[in-house]
Design a protein around this motif. Structure first.
Motif, PDB file in Angstrom:
ATOM      1  N   LEU A  20      16.648  54.637 -74.510  1.00 37.80           N
ATOM      2  CA  LEU A  20      17.676  53.767 -73.944  1.00 37.80           C
ATOM      3  C   LEU A  20      17.849  52.504 -74.790  1.00 37.80           C
ATOM      4  CD1 LEU A  20      16.928  54.079 -70.119  1.00 37.80           C
ATOM      5  CD2 LEU A  20      18.843  55.077 -71.387  1.00 37.80           C
ATOM      6  N   ALA A  24      21.299  51.232 -76.886  1.00 39.90           N
ATOM      7  CA  ALA A  24      21.845  49.878 -76.851  1.00 39.90           C
ATOM      8  C   ALA A  24      22.023  49.330 -78.265  1.00 39.90           C
ATOM      9  CB  ALA A  24      20.943  48.967 -76.025  1.00 39.90           C
ATOM     10  N   SER A  45      18.684  61.827 -75.876  1.00 36.12           N
ATOM     11  CA  SER A  45      18.006  61.295 -74.690  1.00 36.12           C
ATOM     12  C   SER A  45      16.502  61.494 -74.728  1.00 36.12           C
ATOM     13  CB  SER A  45      18.569  61.953 -73.427  1.00 36.12           C
ATOM     14  OG  SER A  45      18.365  63.349 -73.451  1.00 36.12           O
ATOM     15  N   PRO A  63      19.834  58.157 -65.817  1.00 31.06           N
ATOM     16  CA  PRO A  63      19.821  56.918 -66.603  1.00 31.06           C
ATOM     17  C   PRO A  63      20.487  57.012 -67.968  1.00 31.06           C
ATOM     18  CG  PRO A  63      17.673  57.311 -65.604  1.00 31.06           C
ATOM     19  CD  PRO A  63      18.484  58.544 -65.361  1.00 31.06           C
ATOM     20  N   PHE A  64      20.330  58.156 -68.671  1.00 28.41           N
ATOM     21  CA  PHE A  64      20.834  58.212 -70.042  1.00 28.41           C
ATOM     22  C   PHE A  64      22.359  58.209 -70.093  1.00 28.41           C
ATOM     23  CE2 PHE A  64      22.118  60.457 -73.934  1.00 28.41           C
ATOM     24  CZ  PHE A  64      21.512  59.641 -74.875  1.00 28.41           C
ATOM     25  N   THR A  66      24.398  57.462 -67.726  1.00 23.96           N
ATOM     26  CA  THR A  66      24.863  56.222 -67.097  1.00 23.96           C
ATOM     27  C   THR A  66      24.864  55.079 -68.103  1.00 23.96           C
ATOM     28  OG1 THR A  66      24.099  56.915 -64.909  1.00 23.96           O
ATOM     29  CG2 THR A  66      24.394  54.548 -65.268  1.00 23.96           C
ATOM     30  N   ALA A  67      23.811  55.011 -68.941  1.00 23.81           N
ATOM     31  CA  ALA A  67      23.753  53.963 -69.969  1.00 23.81           C
ATOM     32  C   ALA A  67      24.854  54.154 -71.011  1.00 23.81           C
ATOM     33  CB  ALA A  67      22.384  53.972 -70.641  1.00 23.81           C
ATOM     34  N   ARG A  70      28.046  52.892 -69.456  1.00 26.69           N
ATOM     35  CA  ARG A  70      28.066  51.433 -69.316  1.00 26.69           C
ATOM     36  C   ARG A  70      28.336  50.753 -70.661  1.00 26.69           C
ATOM     37  NH1 ARG A  70      23.315  50.837 -67.924  1.00 26.69           N
ATOM     38  NH2 ARG A  70      22.408  49.908 -69.794  1.00 26.69           N
ATOM     39  N   HIS A  71      27.612  51.182 -71.698  1.00 30.85           N
ATOM     40  CA  HIS A  71      27.804  50.565 -73.017  1.00 30.85           C
ATOM     41  C   HIS A  71      29.198  50.852 -73.567  1.00 30.85           C
ATOM     42  CE1 HIS A  71      23.747  49.081 -73.496  1.00 30.85           C
ATOM     43  NE2 HIS A  71      23.216  50.280 -73.319  1.00 30.85           N
TER      44      HIS A  71
END
Length: 276
Positions: A20, A24, A45, A63-64, A66-67, A70-71
């Motif tokens: 994660l 980013a 991932s 989480p992956f 979703t991240a 978001r980014h």
């Protein structure tokens, strides 16, 4: 008429938090140069040299992904990235439930554009990916992602050895083929990787972007090939970000000079079951 693409040749850990953080960082690199699209490798991932399976899987709302969403939304950068999804419950020869090797496309608003589930599993060169993973359906609609004036179609790693896979995404409108990979190292493997990327570009008159994973046991060597077969970018084995501009007008000019897609007389039809 140009689309700016950042190639993320990254090392992937067997550690969700570390990956994660890698995502980013990759989005930050793409945003700094105002890219339209970020491409990350297969299994971005989570990866283990001895195999990726159900212990690495998480759902599309996990989480992956979703991240990624978001980014993408925060930076205004679309992304194509490999992940591992839960399987249907089928059990491999080891007695473990099998997962699915997948690639997701996310647009610059953060919307999930689609999912490609890898059709051709890497049962070759002494490996048996199908022990831990189940194949995606061969007749599933191809994953394509429109970014600016270009449509990007997705295949994955071992799919590159099957020209029908590339032709099918081109039939779905792809101007460029994205190939996220964890291309296993070995004798002649880097040579095969480069040659096959060039072949898929020439025979389909498309841009081909092979994005390899960096690290122990994989080749890296992310490569961009133009629709005329010319290699425009080729990285080494180390982690690296590189950014390229793709020109829709230049692609159209090559297709006008070399109308092989218009001249072909065969279509690609998926099989229900692989040949014996």
């Amino acid at each position: 008429m140009t689309v700016r693409v950042t190639v993320g040749q990254v090392a992937v850990a067997d550690d969700r938090a570390a990956n994660l953080a890698m995502v980013a960082d990759a989005f930050g690199a793409a945003a700094r140069v105002r890219s339209d699209l970020l491409i990350l490798p297969e299994y971005a991932s989570g990866y283990h040299r001895q195999g990726v399976g159900s212990e690495h899987a998480e759902p599309l709302d996990g989480p992956f992904v979703t991240a990624l969403r978001r980014h993408a939304r925060e930076h205004g950068v679309a992304v194509v990235a490999g992940t591992t999804l839960p399987g249907s419950g089928s059990v491999g020869p080891t007695g473990r439930q099998r997962a699915v090797n997948a690639v997701v496309g996310v647009d610059a608003t953060g919307a999930l554009a689609g999912v490609y589930r890898k059709v051709h599993l890497y049962d070759a060169f002494g490996f048996r990916e199908s022990d831990l993973l189940e194949p995606g359906p061969a007749d599933a609609p191809p994953l394509t992602l429109r970014v600016g004036d270009l449509t990007f179609g997705v295949i994955t790693c071992y799919d590159l050895r099957f020209p029908e896979s590339a032709r099918r995404v081109v039939d779905a409108g792809a101007d460029a083929i994205v190939v996220p990979a964890a291309w296993v190292a070995g004798p002649l493997k880097a040579e095969h990787w480069r040659t096959l990327l060039q072949a898929r570009a020439i025979e389909n008159t498309v841009v081909v972007l092979g994005v390899g994973m960096a690290g122990t046991g994989v080749t890296g060597r992310s490569t961009l090939v133009g629709p005329d077969g010319v290699v425009g970018l080729e990285l080494g084995e180390a982690p690296e970000y590189r950014t390229v501009d793709l020109d829709a007008e230049a692609l159209a000019a090559v297709r006008e000079r070399n109308p092989s897609l218009a001249n072909r007389r065969y279509a690609v039809v998926p099989r229900d079951t692989p040949p014996r």
